[in-house]
Motif scaffolding. Structure first.
Motif, PDB file in Angstrom:
ATOM      1  N   GLY A   1       0.799  -1.220   0.000  1.00  0.00           N
ATOM      2  CA  GLY A   1       0.000   0.000   0.000  1.00  0.00           C
ATOM      3  C   GLY A   1       0.826   1.262   0.000  1.00  0.00           C
ATOM      4  O   GLY A   1       0.292   2.361   0.015  1.00  0.00           O
ATOM      5  N   THR A   2       2.165   1.124  -0.056  1.00  0.00           N
ATOM      6  CA  THR A   2       3.012   2.309  -0.042  1.00  0.00           C
ATOM      7  C   THR A   2       2.990   2.995  -1.407  1.00  0.00           C
ATOM      8  O   THR A   2       2.620   2.380  -2.407  1.00  0.00           O
ATOM      9  CB  THR A   2       4.458   1.930   0.303  1.00  0.00           C
ATOM     10  OG1 THR A   2       5.232   3.111   0.366  1.00  0.00           O
ATOM     11  CG2 THR A   2       5.053   1.035  -0.743  1.00  0.00           C
ATOM     12  N   VAL A   3       3.353   4.295  -1.453  1.00  0.00           N
ATOM     13  CA  VAL A   3       3.493   4.967  -2.738  1.00  0.00           C
ATOM     14  C   VAL A   3       4.957   5.281  -3.017  1.00  0.00           C
ATOM     15  O   VAL A   3       5.281   6.057  -3.903  1.00  0.00           O
ATOM     16  CB  VAL A   3       2.682   6.279  -2.803  1.00  0.00           C
ATOM     17  CG1 VAL A   3       1.209   5.984  -2.829  1.00  0.00           C
ATOM     18  CG2 VAL A   3       3.032   7.208  -1.671  1.00  0.00           C
ATOM     19  N   MET A   4       5.843   4.658  -2.243  1.00  0.00           N
ATOM     20  CA  MET A   4       7.268   4.928  -2.464  1.00  0.00           C
ATOM     21  C   MET A   4       7.718   4.270  -3.767  1.00  0.00           C
ATOM     22  O   MET A   4       7.400   3.117  -4.023  1.00  0.00           O
ATOM     23  CB  MET A   4       8.071   4.374  -1.288  1.00  0.00           C
ATOM     24  CG  MET A   4       9.560   4.474  -1.504  1.00  0.00           C
ATOM     25  SD  MET A   4      10.465   4.615   0.032  1.00  0.00           S
ATOM     26  CE  MET A   4      12.000   3.825  -0.426  1.00  0.00           C
ATOM     27  N   PRO A   5       8.439   5.031  -4.611  1.00  0.00           N
ATOM     28  CA  PRO A   5       8.935   4.418  -5.845  1.00  0.00           C
ATOM     29  C   PRO A   5      10.099   3.474  -5.561  1.00  0.00           C
ATOM     30  O   PRO A   5      10.739   3.567  -4.517  1.00  0.00           O
ATOM     31  CB  PRO A   5       9.395   5.616  -6.680  1.00  0.00           C
ATOM     32  CG  PRO A   5       9.673   6.689  -5.701  1.00  0.00           C
ATOM     33  CD  PRO A   5       8.795   6.445  -4.510  1.00  0.00           C
TER      34      PRO A   5
END
Lengths: 198, 770
Positions: free
Chosen positions: B663-667
């Protein structure tokens, strides 16, 4: 409008001289008067009014309120075992777990980079007491980090109790079991002198 | 008053298309002014409208969909966020306001600009600087200071541009042909002085080593300068000119008077004073001194009143009997609503009780967007419609107008009001929420990320819609340039509006006149009409001097305590300086723009300490140059992340964040895992540190090139050995926790070495000493 006077000629914008509304003047005066009192209250060096002291007081009070009932816990076998059976305290342990442990051990303890905590096998734990020790001191040369400087002893005991309570819940998507299977937590310790964990 | 003749003599002229129904609004006489700088400004607007619109939409989309640019690290959110910021703030919105000011100024001064060449120098130098800077940012040469990322070269060009504008504006105001300076001029003068100073102070750099510059500030001072610079730029570069244009264009279009002269006077002076103090407002409760926080807080809180005074005038000016085009009215109404909301919101949330919920969350970004895009951008767009009539002598067709303003208003409302503000509010509430026992209700930060995703998506959608509006605006400008009416051949000179003598109005009779009161009471009673200010406004020098003094005092009393904090931190037990490998790791942290999403600042709030670790103190940052305090927490705070995760977790997390953090949005930063670092880069970083007075092992710095033969035998320089030692420690940790072997020479290893040190530094004696 009688009180209109020309200010700009280039674009014939007229500017009038209507008074400020009374509420504006009054509120503004009120706030300007409050300001020096605020600054005097917080910045004349009276003890206990800086942000950090205020925080320390709040933290102290919360800790007192939170742990007044249980006092200073010791990370012993009996204590941890006792708290695995107190759901309202397990909740505190669960909060600590969700804050610091889920990134490696998974949201429900199913494991990730760290081992699965919901099966029956443990890598460095032979007894329920070892859970608190591993959390506190770390294990495998800090592959499991040491938390003793970052958590209070009460938090350590409670999170250990929460981890102990996860045993056998077999969270879905769990990592394969690693290590050996210790006896059930509430079984009498086999040989008090033998285990040094690890 | 005027000693030199303007380049083009002043004329009144009637429009060639008079009588044509399409130009019904243009039947008033038009005075002839220099159109060159305005036209150039409009071309620049068209360019930035496309670039900034697309970049903003792309940045917000990439933030929620990092997988779209997998494999293109230069397009990851952390890298393109500074790009969109500079394109929007220094490019698009600045260009619109500058173009508007160049017409507004000439009309309000009754003459052409003092030097047309300086106007061209301003626009060309500024926008070439911004464009070059954006290109350098794309190439990865940013300075990693939030809001001040441009490297030294582009910064110098912008400085030249802003000084040229300041000089030209001041001289034009001094040599104007109209006796008093209208309200708008006050805002322009202050904006020009303040921005030049903010830009120079905020970007001041020292030459650390041959060919290398470094920010002149370190530790808490740099943290403060970054946050202050960003806030002040939004305030003085965007809000002030936008208000000035509003005071000129709105009454000019609607024909309504400015109802309260004294409200304008109060608004100008108090916004200037409060705004100068509000610079550190986002740092309330951080490691900077409480005194500075309190001053900034009161600056923001008291701003409510001058801003309300301005709103009262705006409200009056918006009443009109004329039939204004609907799109213009729509834009002006939204500007008004945005300004009123900003007034309330920014004052209330500046208090120490609400700061935790709004600073370092999406809320702070939403507020910046509100000022930049809604107030600055839409006021700029209304200005463009006004400019088009005067410079291209053609009214923007209703269709174009509706498409442009409709898309912009809808898009920006979605981006800012529907998306960003709720995301920020939600984040603040979730991060700070504890139950009665002090237990965090949302302990897992990923829950806070997941909860905000839908709002971020709405925001990105809004930005895409607004991008459509900006592109349509650019197309409209090109179309209207093509259709522009020629300059009229017949110029009828009317009685010139030069040197209009000021007739000072007689103050209304005082109710105290026939009472037995002191002369002082009479004077005070008369002063409430602010007629003395009519005399003041004849003197541009007064406004320039007063602005400089106010800014100097306000900034002085806020910066000096912070400088003292940094000195004290250096004196009292500073931690060990960064090791060579950690320095490189920090460099990578900066280059990848990690501070775009991660803060490094734990505030003294119970919920925050429970979540992140001990409260941050000035000592934690002494070696940070630049500071990486960040702006908002898209991801969690990293100030105390060291030692809470093992090496392999970081390794996996850099390679494939969503595997370890669903669920992270870290690239993904997988390229760091493959690329090997170069010890020569580390040596260069060490040299900059040495130039700053930090002592390192002499042997590391000596240039001891080894012969090929020595290399063949496996000889290594001292520095290589030191780097290798720490690299192997990190690599061993990665292996122990289940990761791949032999990763001691990867860029990711250096980054992990830095992360593991954060909040966990060795004591001063371990490596170098200051």
């Amino acid at each position: 409008m009688s009180d209109t006077f020309p200010v700009s000629d280039a674009d014939s914008i007229s500017v009038a001289d209507q008074p400020m509304p009374k509420w504006w003047t009054r509120l503004f005066t009120l706030f300007v008067l409050i300001c020096p009192f605020y600054l005097l209250y917080f910045h004349t060096g009276a003890p206990g009014r800086s942000e950090i002291e205020r925080y320390e007081r709040v933290a102290f009070e919360i800790t007192k309120k939170r742990f007044a009932e249980i006092g200073e816990l010791q990370p012993t076998r009996a204590t941890i075992l006792e708290y695995t059976k107190k759901p309202n305290w397990l909740k505190v342990g669960k909060m600590v777990f969700k804050t610091h442990c889920v990134s490696c051990h998974g949201r429900n303890g199913e494991g990730g980079v760290g081992p699965n905590l919901t099966d029956d096998a443990y890598k460095h734990v032979h007894d329920i007491e070892d859970i608190a020790r591993v959390i506190s001191e770390g294990a495998n040369n800090n592959a499991m980090p040491a938390w003793k400087d970052k958590l209070s002893t009460n938090e350590l005991v409670l999170v250990a109790a929460y981890v102990a309570s996860l045993r056998g819940t077999h969270a879905p998507g769990g990592k394969a079991a690693e290590g050996s299977v210790p006896p059930p937590w509430d079984a009498a310790p086999a040989d008090p002198g033998a285990g040094d964990g690890g | 008053m005027a000693t030199t003749e303007p380049a083009t003599p002043l004329h009144h002229t009637t429009h060639p298309s008079d009588g044509h129904p399409q130009f019904a609004q243009l039947t008033r006489p038009v005075i002839w002014y220099d159109e060159g700088p305005v036209r150039l400004g409009m071309w620049i607007c068209a360019f930035w409208a496309v670039v900034s619109g697309v970049l903003t939409a792309a940045t917000l989309s990439v933030m929620v969909n990092p997988q779209w640019v997998e494999g293109y690290p230069q397009l990851a959110f952390g890298r393109i966020r500074p790009l969109y910021w500079h394109a929007a703030v220094y490019g698009l919105v600045s260009a619109m306001l500058q173009a508007g000011m160049y017409l507004s100024l000439q009309r309000l001064c009754g003459r052409t600009m003092w030097r047309k060449s300086l106007a061209y120098l301003h626009l060309v130098s500024w926008h070439a600087g911004v464009a070059w800077g954006c290109w350098m940012l794309y190439q990865g040469h940013g300075e990693a200071r939030i809001g001040a990322e441009l490297p030294i070269g582009p910064d110098c060009l912008i400085a030249v541009g802003s000084l040229a504008f300041l000089l030209n504006l001041s001289m034009t105001a001094m040599r104007r042909r109209i006796t008093g300076m209208y309200i708008s001029m006050w805002f322009y003068l202050t904006s020009a002085v303040a921005f030049a100073a903010i830009h120079l102070i905020g970007n001041w750099a020292t030459f650390a080593a041959p060919g290398q510059t470094l920010t002149a500030y370190a530790g808490v001072v740099d943290g403060m300068v970054q946050s202050w610079h960003r806030q002040q730029v939004v305030f003085f570069l965007i809000l002030f000119p936008a208000l000035g244009l509003a005071y000129h264009i709105i009454p000019h279009l609607t024909g309504s008077p400015v109802r309260r002269y004294r409200a304008a006077v109060l608004q100008y002076w108090l916004m200037l004073i409060c705004g100068a103090f509000a610079g550190a407002r986002l740092l309330n409760l951080t490691a900077i001194s409480d005194w500075v926080s309190s001053l900034a807080m009161w600056g923001s809180v008291l701003m409510l009143f001058p801003a309300w005074a301005g709103s009262l005038n705006l409200k009056g000016m918006l009443k009109t009997d004329r039939s204004l085009p609907g799109h213009c009215m729509l834009l002006l109404m939204v500007v008004f609503a945005g300004f009123v909301w900003w007034t309330l919101e920014s004052s209330v949330t500046a208090t120490r009780w609400l700061t935790p919920y709004t600073a370092m969350t999406d809320w702070a970004v939403a507020r910046d967007w509100l000022v930049i895009f809604v107030v600055g951008g839409l006021m700029g767009t209304a200005t463009i419609f006004w400019l088009v009539q005067h410079v291209y002598r053609i009214a923007a067709p209703r269709g174009w107008g509706m498409v442009v303003s409709g898309l912009l208003v809808l898009g920006l409302l979605l981006q800012v009001v529907v998306g960003a503000y709720p995301a920020g509010g939600l984040q603040g509430l979730m991060e700070m929420r504890t139950d009665a026992m002090g237990v965090l209700v949302y302990p897992d930060f990923l829950d806070i990320v997941r909860a905000r995703q839908v709002w971020w998506k709405l925001s990105a959608g809004g930005a895409a819609l607004a991008a459509g509006g900006w592109v349509a605006l650019a197309m409209m400008l090109v179309f209207l340039r093509w259709r522009a009416a020629p300059k009229p051949a017949v110029v009828v000179q009317l009685s010139p509006p030069v040197d209009v003598r000021w007739v000072e109005p007689t103050p209304p009779p005082s109710p105290l006149a026939d009472k037995p009161v002191l002369g002082l009471a009479m004077t005070l009673d008369q002063a409430k009409h602010f007629l003395f200010h009519l005399r003041w406004q004849r003197h541009p020098a007064l406004f320039l001097t007063a602005t400089s003094l106010i800014l100097g005092v306000a900034w002085g009393v806020e910066f000096l305590p912070v400088v003292a904090q940094q000195r004290a931190a250096l004196r009292i037990a500073p931690p060990a300086p960064y090791t060579p490998l950690e320095l490189l790791g920090r460099q990578i942290y900066q280059q990848e723009g990690c501070a775009s999403c991660h803060t490094q600042m734990v505030r003294p709030i119970y919920a925050e300490v429970t979540r992140y670790g001990e409260v941050s103190r000035p000592e934690d940052f002494v070696w940070d140059r630049p500071a990486q305090w960040g702006l908002r927490r898209v991801g969690p705070d990293l100030a105390k992340v060291g030692g809470t995760k093992n090496g392999f977790w970081h390794w996996q997390h850099l390679e494939n964040p969503s595997q370890v953090s669903p669920g992270t949005v870290m690239p993904s930063f997988a390229h760091l895992l493959d690329e090997r670092f170069d010890v020569e880069d580390i040596r260069r970083l060490l040299l900059t540190q040495v130039a700053l007075g930090i002592t390192y092992d002499e042997a590391w710095l000596v240039e001891n090139e080894l012969t090929a033969e020595d290399r063949a035998y496996g000889e290594m320089t001292e520095l290589e050995q030191a780097v290798l030692r720490q690299g192997e420690e990190v690599a061993a940790d990665i292996v122990r926790s289940g990761g791949p072997a032999n990763m001691f020479d990867r860029k990711a290893t250096a980054l992990i070495a830095y992360l593991q040190r954060l909040g966990n530094p060795p004591p001063a004696s371990a490596t170098g000493t200051p």
